[in-house]
Design a protein around this motif. Sequence first.
Motif, mmCIF file in Angstrom:
data_model
loop_
_atom_site.group_PDB
_atom_site.id
_atom_site.type_symbol
_atom_site.label_atom_id
_atom_site.label_comp_id
_atom_site.label_asym_id
_atom_site.label_seq_id
_atom_site.Cartn_x
_atom_site.Cartn_y
_atom_site.Cartn_z
ATOM 1 N N VAL A 63 -94.626 7.672 -48.611
ATOM 2 C CA VAL A 63 -94.070 8.024 -50.432
ATOM 3 C C VAL A 63 -93.405 9.173 -50.165
ATOM 4 O O VAL A 63 -92.072 9.189 -51.078
ATOM 5 C CB VAL A 63 -95.293 8.120 -51.204
ATOM 6 C CG1 VAL A 63 -95.036 8.559 -52.686
ATOM 7 C CG2 VAL A 63 -96.100 6.727 -51.110
ATOM 8 N N ALA A 64 -93.623 10.209 -49.581
ATOM 9 C CA ALA A 64 -92.805 11.439 -49.476
ATOM 10 C C ALA A 64 -91.295 11.274 -49.001
ATOM 11 O O ALA A 64 -90.374 11.529 -49.634
ATOM 12 C CB ALA A 64 -93.776 12.557 -49.080
ATOM 13 N N ALA B 17 -89.890 8.313 -48.839
ATOM 14 C CA ALA B 17 -89.157 7.545 -49.477
ATOM 15 C C ALA B 17 -88.601 8.028 -50.873
ATOM 16 O O ALA B 17 -87.347 7.441 -51.377
ATOM 17 C CB ALA B 17 -90.013 6.401 -50.061
ATOM 18 N N LYS B 18 -89.114 9.169 -51.318
ATOM 19 C CA LYS B 18 -88.388 9.812 -52.471
ATOM 20 C C LYS B 18 -86.818 10.260 -52.235
ATOM 21 O O LYS B 18 -85.995 10.385 -53.129
ATOM 22 C CB LYS B 18 -89.170 11.021 -52.838
ATOM 23 C CG LYS B 18 -90.372 10.692 -53.417
ATOM 24 C CD LYS B 18 -91.196 11.775 -53.855
ATOM 25 C CE LYS B 18 -92.789 11.388 -54.332
ATOM 26 N NZ LYS B 18 -92.907 11.254 -55.737
ATOM 27 N N ASN B 19 -86.490 10.643 -50.959
ATOM 28 C CA ASN B 19 -85.224 10.616 -50.681
ATOM 29 C C ASN B 19 -84.178 9.616 -50.175
ATOM 30 O O ASN B 19 -83.243 9.948 -49.450
ATOM 31 C CB ASN B 19 -84.988 12.092 -49.725
ATOM 32 C CG ASN B 19 -85.710 13.437 -50.324
ATOM 33 O OD1 ASN B 19 -85.431 13.615 -51.388
ATOM 34 N ND2 ASN B 19 -86.650 13.988 -49.676
ATOM 35 N N CYS B 20 -84.962 8.492 -50.237
ATOM 36 C CA CYS B 20 -84.172 7.225 -49.680
ATOM 37 C C CYS B 20 -83.659 6.258 -51.088
ATOM 38 O O CYS B 20 -84.554 6.408 -51.982
ATOM 39 C CB CYS B 20 -84.915 6.530 -48.749
ATOM 40 S SG CYS B 20 -85.123 7.674 -47.373
ATOM 41 N N ASP B 21 -82.892 5.501 -50.663
ATOM 42 C CA ASP B 21 -82.455 4.420 -51.523
ATOM 43 C C ASP B 21 -83.427 3.040 -51.379
ATOM 44 O O ASP B 21 -83.520 2.299 -52.282
ATOM 45 C CB ASP B 21 -81.138 4.312 -51.653
ATOM 46 C CG ASP B 21 -80.099 5.366 -51.985
ATOM 47 O OD1 ASP B 21 -80.374 6.091 -52.827
ATOM 48 O OD2 ASP B 21 -79.278 5.677 -51.126
#
Length: 71
Positions: free
Chosen positions: A43-44, A46-50
């Motif tokens: 989750v952490a 994924a926050k910086n990914c599209d």
Amino acid sequence: MSDPVRVLLVGAGGRMGKEISAAAETEAGWTIAAGAERDAELVALAKNCDVVVGVRPAEETKTLSEVGAAP
């Protein structure tokens, strides 16, 4: 030119993950922003990914789909 699509690659250390990572180095338009295995904090990351791409066993698919549902 627009920014490349940032990919979180789950299973980056496996055979398919390495192939995908190699392709990302030669193809324009997308990049591996983060690589993870099943025990990572998905989750952490994924926050910086599209987008999240998972190349892990089928029994882990539900866990990956939950990443998209996280606030």
